[in-house]
Design an enzyme around this catalytic site. Structure first.
Site, PDB file in Angstrom:
ATOM      1  N   LYS A  60       1.691  -0.973   0.037  1.00 60.93           N
ATOM      2  CA  LYS A  60      -0.146   0.289  -0.229  1.00 60.93           C
ATOM      3  C   LYS A  60       0.797   1.261   0.018  1.00 60.93           C
ATOM      4  CE  LYS A  60      -3.962  -1.947   2.339  1.00 60.93           C
ATOM      5  NZ  LYS A  60      -3.351  -3.342   2.361  1.00 60.93           N
ATOM      6  N   THR A  67      10.318   8.229  -3.873  1.00 63.03           N
ATOM      7  CA  THR A  67       9.984   7.152  -2.348  1.00 63.03           C
ATOM      8  C   THR A  67       9.139   5.808  -2.676  1.00 63.03           C
ATOM      9  OG1 THR A  67      11.041   8.205  -0.671  1.00 63.03           O
ATOM     10  CG2 THR A  67      10.189   6.253   0.034  1.00 63.03           C
ATOM     11  N   PRO A 168     -10.636  -7.620  -1.198  1.00 61.84           N
ATOM     12  CA  PRO A 168     -10.559  -8.119   0.173  1.00 61.84           C
ATOM     13  C   PRO A 168     -11.772  -7.450   0.897  1.00 61.84           C
ATOM     14  CG  PRO A 168      -9.582  -6.015  -0.040  1.00 61.84           C
ATOM     15  CD  PRO A 168     -10.165  -6.138  -1.242  1.00 61.84           C
ATOM     16  N   GLY A 174     -16.997 -10.364   6.522  1.00 59.24           N
ATOM     17  CA  GLY A 174     -17.969 -10.486   5.990  1.00 59.24           C
ATOM     18  C   GLY A 174     -18.824 -10.351   4.916  1.00 59.24           C
TER      19      GLY A 174
HETATM   20  O1  O7E Z   1      -9.244 -10.381   5.734  1.00 62.23           O
HETATM   21  P1  O7E Z   1      -8.418 -11.274   5.564  1.00 62.23           P
HETATM   22  O2  O7E Z   1      -7.871 -12.159   6.491  1.00 62.23           O
HETATM   23  O3  O7E Z   1      -9.328 -12.116   4.185  1.00 62.23           O
HETATM   24  O4  O7E Z   1      -7.516 -10.170   4.528  1.00 62.23           O
HETATM   25  C1  O7E Z   1      -7.463  -9.451   3.683  1.00 62.23           C
HETATM   26  C2  O7E Z   1      -6.608  -9.207   2.922  1.00 62.23           C
HETATM   27  O5  O7E Z   1      -6.583  -7.862   1.930  1.00 62.23           O
HETATM   28  C3  O7E Z   1      -5.421  -8.269   3.452  1.00 62.23           C
HETATM   29  O6  O7E Z   1      -4.061  -8.456   3.315  1.00 62.23           O
HETATM   30  C4  O7E Z   1      -5.922  -7.245   3.383  1.00 62.23           C
HETATM   31  O7  O7E Z   1      -4.744  -5.886   4.917  1.00 62.23           O
HETATM   32  C5  O7E Z   1      -5.714  -6.723   3.095  1.00 62.23           C
HETATM   33  N1  O7E Z   1      -7.129  -5.660   2.000  1.00 62.23           N
HETATM   34  C6  O7E Z   1      -8.372  -5.264   3.090  1.00 62.23           C
HETATM   35  O8  O7E Z   1      -9.110  -6.738   3.424  1.00 62.23           O
HETATM   36  N2  O7E Z   1      -8.562  -4.330   2.656  1.00 62.23           N
HETATM   37  C7  O7E Z   1      -8.893  -3.434   2.277  1.00 62.23           C
HETATM   38  O9  O7E Z   1      -9.662  -2.301   1.936  1.00 62.23           O
HETATM   39  C8  O7E Z   1      -7.748  -3.517   1.345  1.00 62.23           C
HETATM   40  C9  O7E Z   1      -6.903  -4.600   1.347  1.00 62.23           C
HETATM   41  C10 O7E Z   1      -5.382  -4.475   0.901  1.00 62.23           C
HETATM   42  O10 O7E Z   1      -4.811  -5.725   0.545  1.00 62.23           O
HETATM   43  O11 O7E Z   1      -5.178  -3.567   0.318  1.00 62.23           O
HETATM   44  C11 O7E Z   1      -4.724  -3.827  -1.430  1.00 62.23           C
HETATM   45  C12 O7E Z   1      -5.098  -4.972  -1.700  1.00 62.23           C
END
Ligand code: O7E
Length: 225
Positions: A60, A67, A168, A174
């Site tokens: 992210k 950088t 994600p 949920g």
């Molecule tokens: O909740 P989980 O365990 O299914 O993991 C979700 C993954 O997506 C985790 O790595 C988290 O950091 C990422 N994620 C989110 O959950 N929400 C977001 O809004 C954004 C991300 C993310 O991965 O951003 C870049 C894809």
């Protein structure tokens, strides 16, 4: 096909390799970020990318352009095929990631709205829409948009057209895969797979949603194949 992307946020190299091997047949890509890389070192990326699946770097990135470019260069020298950056940092910083990704034949995804409850504090009220516009202007390959708010992701789809959406929030947060898989290009699933007693079986369950791609009847245009 709606891709299944494993968020491999485990804390050791051995767990990462083991889960990647078991679930690999049901996945289209693996995403790793701070939890695994800080625990196991960036060489885990070389190891996982050698497994053959595309590897996405989820740092992210949110920094000044120079950088951001340095981070992206490091990422693409370790076998990653994609990088995720934040959009709120502005056009020049996003462009640094997009250009570096494209220089290396990779892709850049921009976070437009996050999936957790607190995301509404700042991303709502027009910010996500402005980031979506920036994505189109900068030539980024796609966005990250929440599976926990399918209506918002659908709205963002109308703004970015056929650029990719990776989503994600499915499972542990949920999000319902059947509600989001028809809108997006990929679902990102972490804990619901890697914390399962049977990670391969869980991944296989999510792989069933691949066929929902483009089935959302409310989409105003056909999705790219
Ligand atoms: O909740 P989980 O365990 O299914 O993991 C979700 C993954 O997506 C985790 O790595 C988290 O950091 C990422 N994620 C989110 O959950 N929400 C977001 O809004 C954004 C991300 C993310 O991965 O951003 C870049 C894809």
């Amino acid at each position: 096909m709606t891709e299944v992307i494993l968020a491999l946020d485990v804390g050791t190299r051995d767990a990462a390799v083991s889960i990647a091997e078991k679930t690999g047949p049901y996945l289209d890509a693996i995403k790793i970020g701070y939890p695994l890389v800080l625990a196991a070192g960036l060489t885990i990326a070389d190891e996982l990318s050698a497994g053959g699946l595309p590897l996405i770097a989820d740092f992210k990135v949110a920094d000044i352009p120079n950088t951001s470019r340095l981070i992206a260069e490091e990422v693409f020298s370790h076998g990653f095929s994609g990088i995720i950056c934040h959009g709120f940092v502005g056009r020049d910083s996003v462009l640094a990631c997009v250009d570096t990704a494209h220089d290396h034949g990779g892709e850049c995804y921009v976070v437009t709205e996050m999936s957790h409850p607190g995301a509404v504090d700042f991303f709502h009220g027009g910010i996500a829409e402005r980031i979506a516009a920036l994505v189109c202007e900068t030539g980024a390959d796609g966005i990250i948009a929440p599976a926990t708010r399918p209506e918002r992701t659908q709205m963002l789809r109308t703004l970015i057209g056929t650029r990719k959406i990776l989503s994600p929030g499915v499972g542990a947060q949920g999000g319902d895969p059947s509600a989001i898989a028809g809108i997006v290009d990929g679902i990102i699933v972490g804990r619901a797979i890697y914390e399962s007693a049977d990670p391969a079986g869980a991944a296989q369950q999510y792989a069933q949603f691949r066929s929902l791609r483009g089935t959302n009847p409310h989409l105003p245009y056909p999705l790219r194949e």
